[in-house]
Design an enzyme around this catalytic site. Structure first.
Site, PDB file in Angstrom:
ATOM      1  N   GLN A  33       1.304  -1.494  -0.258  1.00 55.32           N
ATOM      2  CA  GLN A  33      -0.099   0.239   0.014  1.00 55.32           C
ATOM      3  C   GLN A  33       1.164   1.273  -0.134  1.00 55.32           C
ATOM      4  O   GLN A  33       2.347   0.846   0.129  1.00 55.32           O
ATOM      5  CB  GLN A  33      -1.087  -0.068   1.290  1.00 55.32           C
ATOM      6  CG  GLN A  33       0.074  -0.483   2.342  1.00 55.32           C
ATOM      7  CD  GLN A  33      -0.650  -0.490   3.720  1.00 55.32           C
ATOM      8  OE1 GLN A  33      -2.182  -0.533   3.696  1.00 55.32           O
ATOM      9  NE2 GLN A  33      -0.628  -1.137   4.347  1.00 55.32           N
ATOM     10  N   HIS A  64      -6.795   3.347  20.787  1.00 52.17           N
ATOM     11  CA  HIS A  64      -5.657   2.072  21.215  1.00 52.17           C
ATOM     12  C   HIS A  64      -5.782   1.772  22.587  1.00 52.17           C
ATOM     13  O   HIS A  64      -6.000   0.750  22.957  1.00 52.17           O
ATOM     14  CB  HIS A  64      -4.035   2.475  21.383  1.00 52.17           C
ATOM     15  CG  HIS A  64      -3.371   2.532  19.668  1.00 52.17           C
ATOM     16  ND1 HIS A  64      -3.215   3.875  19.364  1.00 52.17           N
ATOM     17  CD2 HIS A  64      -3.335   1.905  18.910  1.00 52.17           C
ATOM     18  CE1 HIS A  64      -2.517   3.239  17.600  1.00 52.17           C
ATOM     19  NE2 HIS A  64      -2.971   2.013  17.827  1.00 52.17           N
ATOM     20  N   ASP A  88       1.737  -0.307  12.960  1.00 52.67           N
ATOM     21  CA  ASP A  88       1.932   0.306  13.553  1.00 52.67           C
ATOM     22  C   ASP A  88       2.907   0.733  15.747  1.00 52.67           C
ATOM     23  O   ASP A  88       3.134   1.444  15.616  1.00 52.67           O
ATOM     24  CB  ASP A  88       1.274   1.575  14.107  1.00 52.67           C
ATOM     25  CG  ASP A  88      -0.196   1.869  14.039  1.00 52.67           C
ATOM     26  OD1 ASP A  88      -0.588   1.616  16.040  1.00 52.67           O
ATOM     27  OD2 ASP A  88      -1.491   1.215  13.738  1.00 52.67           O
ATOM     28  N   GLY A 140      -4.135 -11.970   8.115  1.00 49.77           N
ATOM     29  CA  GLY A 140      -4.616 -12.615  10.131  1.00 49.77           C
ATOM     30  C   GLY A 140      -4.922 -14.095   9.227  1.00 49.77           C
ATOM     31  O   GLY A 140      -5.339 -14.884   9.874  1.00 49.77           O
ATOM     32  N   ASP A 157      -6.020  -5.285  15.392  1.00 45.83           N
ATOM     33  CA  ASP A 157      -6.452  -3.570  15.028  1.00 45.83           C
ATOM     34  C   ASP A 157      -6.181  -3.514  13.712  1.00 45.83           C
ATOM     35  O   ASP A 157      -5.119  -3.760  13.193  1.00 45.83           O
ATOM     36  CB  ASP A 157      -5.112  -3.222  15.558  1.00 45.83           C
ATOM     37  CG  ASP A 157      -4.878  -1.445  15.671  1.00 45.83           C
ATOM     38  OD1 ASP A 157      -5.981  -1.451  15.119  1.00 45.83           O
ATOM     39  OD2 ASP A 157      -4.095  -1.964  16.388  1.00 45.83           O
ATOM     40  N   SER A 158      -7.931  -3.665  12.729  1.00 52.28           N
ATOM     41  CA  SER A 158      -7.367  -3.590  11.052  1.00 52.28           C
ATOM     42  C   SER A 158      -7.597  -2.217  10.475  1.00 52.28           C
ATOM     43  O   SER A 158      -7.980  -1.491  11.428  1.00 52.28           O
ATOM     44  CB  SER A 158      -8.605  -4.398  10.855  1.00 52.28           C
ATOM     45  OG  SER A 158      -9.674  -4.298  10.147  1.00 52.28           O
ATOM     46  N   THR A 159      -7.327  -2.159   8.936  1.00 53.74           N
ATOM     47  CA  THR A 159      -8.005  -1.020   8.847  1.00 53.74           C
ATOM     48  C   THR A 159      -9.692  -0.833   8.445  1.00 53.74           C
ATOM     49  O   THR A 159      -9.498  -1.683   8.665  1.00 53.74           O
ATOM     50  CB  THR A 159      -7.827  -0.900   6.843  1.00 53.74           C
ATOM     51  OG1 THR A 159      -7.471  -2.146   6.711  1.00 53.74           O
ATOM     52  CG2 THR A 159      -5.644  -0.679   7.887  1.00 53.74           C
ATOM     53  N   ASP A 160      -9.460  -0.026   6.994  1.00 54.53           N
ATOM     54  CA  ASP A 160     -11.953  -0.885   7.320  1.00 54.53           C
ATOM     55  C   ASP A 160     -11.639  -1.447   7.033  1.00 54.53           C
ATOM     56  O   ASP A 160     -11.422  -2.189   6.088  1.00 54.53           O
ATOM     57  CB  ASP A 160     -12.089   0.562   6.437  1.00 54.53           C
ATOM     58  CG  ASP A 160     -11.396   1.915   7.066  1.00 54.53           C
ATOM     59  OD1 ASP A 160     -12.650   2.347   8.698  1.00 54.53           O
ATOM     60  OD2 ASP A 160     -11.139   3.362   6.425  1.00 54.53           O
TER      61      ASP A 160
HETATM   62  N1  AG3 Z   1      -7.543   0.905  12.294  1.00 59.31           N
HETATM   63  C1  AG3 Z   1      -8.555   1.465  12.258  1.00 59.31           C
HETATM   64  C2  AG3 Z   1      -8.216   2.914  10.985  1.00 59.31           C
HETATM   65  C3  AG3 Z   1     -10.094   3.018  10.928  1.00 59.31           C
HETATM   66  C4  AG3 Z   1      -9.708   4.474   9.751  1.00 59.31           C
HETATM   67  N2  AG3 Z   1     -11.107   4.712   9.351  1.00 59.31           N
HETATM   68  C5  AG3 Z   1     -11.158   6.068   8.871  1.00 59.31           C
HETATM   69  N3  AG3 Z   1     -10.055   6.767   8.916  1.00 59.31           N
HETATM   70  N4  AG3 Z   1     -12.059   5.883   8.223  1.00 59.31           N
HETATM   71  C6  AG3 Z   1      -6.376   2.445  13.086  1.00 59.31           C
HETATM   72  C7  AG3 Z   1      -4.894   1.638  13.561  1.00 59.31           C
HETATM   73  C8  AG3 Z   1      -4.941   1.993  14.844  1.00 59.31           C
HETATM   74  N5  AG3 Z   1      -3.586   0.912  15.295  1.00 59.31           N
END
Ligand code: AG3
Length: 276
Positions: A33, A64, A88, A140, A157-160
């Site tokens: 990415q 967090h 992160d 995962g 702890d994922s992205t969207d």
């Molecule tokens: N994980 C959730 C990110 C969600 C972001 N969404 C958004 N900005 N629309 C974050 C990971 C941090 N460890």
């Protein structure tokens, strides 16, 4: 001051935030990415993946701490913890605050996020040097399907949940998360906002109710993710997550016992959410 701005391309919120940028600290492609770190006067350093803000130094502790400390305190003695994603290091930092924790397995697909965090986000990446932390670079869902390790807590702890992270919320994957837990284990995942993503939150709650004795959710107010009224979904095999079982003796900025007790969605709101 520059007049440089960053506009977020949020994948499924009907709103786009714009940030004033003081300095671009890093902009590169990882294997998976695009990764950007910039500095904003108000938010401090901001981590962006594929155009979506993942955290800001100013408010990351809300996210967090609540993602991790609620289940860490609802469990009587968390020793083995699995973190899926979280490259992160923010969740890892929180988990390692607990002396009861003997081993943390982190499964992060993109090593580039870990490397950038170690380079540019020193307040988040402290945990990677801890001998209790073990990092595996894989998907995962693949780790969950293949491991014979068992955990007290699984933290997602994922992205969207679009693109690669969507695979983490399938029936198979949530069931697998349940089966890598010990008999009284707890599962927790970030599950987007109640304003913009209620359908998704409902779907996850319904699935969790099938795979766990208890499904519940708490919320945390965030300034930066579109929708802001952010949800943390929990599946638990035995322990009621609403009940803190240990005193909070670790250093936190937002999480506290009374915050824990008040963070869960009011029962009438949860009923309405689930009924749709
Ligand atoms: N994980 C959730 C990110 C969600 C972001 N969404 C958004 N900005 N629309 C974050 C990971 C941090 N460890």
């Amino acid at each position: 001051m520059t007049d440089l701005q960053f506009q977020e391309t949020d994948p499924f919120a009907p709103i786009h935030y714009v940030y004033d940028v003081e300095e671009i600290i890093c902009s590169r492609r990882t294997r998976y990415q695009h990764l950007l770190v910039f500095r904003s006067r108000y938010f401090g350093r901001v981590l962006v993946l594929d155009g979506v803000v993942q955290l800001t130094e100013r408010d990351e502790h809300f996210y967090h701490e609540m993602l991790t400390q609620v289940v860490l305190h609802a469990h009587p003695d968390p020793a083995d913890v699995l973190i899926i994603g979280g490259g992160d290091g923010g969740s890892l930092r929180e988990v390692l605050k607990h002396q009861s924790v003997k081993r943390v397995q982190m499964v992060e697909l993109d090593r580039g996020v870990i490397e950038a965090s170690r380079e540019f986000l020193p307040t988040l990446s402290t945990g990677f040097a801890d001998p209790r932390a073990h990092v595996l670079e894989t998907k995962g869902e693949e780790f969950l399907a293949g491991t014979s390790d068992r955990f007290d807590l699984v933290i997602m702890d994922s992205t969207d949940p679009v693109g690669p992270a969507a695979n983490l919320f399938t029936d198979e994957c949530l069931a697998a998360a349940g089966s890598v837990l010990k008999d009284d284990g707890m599962f927790v995942a970030q599950t987007e906002s109640l304003h913009f993503h209620a359908d998704f939150v409902r779907e996850v709650q319904r699935k969790l109710a099938r795979f766990f004795k208890i499904a519940d959710l708490c919320t945390v107010p965030l300034s930066t993710y579109g929708g802001n009224w952010w949800t943390i979904s929990i599946g638990s095999k035995v322990h009621d997550p609403r009940e803190p079982r240990r005193q909070c003796t670790v250093a936190t900025k937002y999480y506290a016992e009374d915050v824990h007790r008040q963070a869960f969605l009011a029962p009438s709101l949860r009923r309405k959410l689930i009924e749709g």
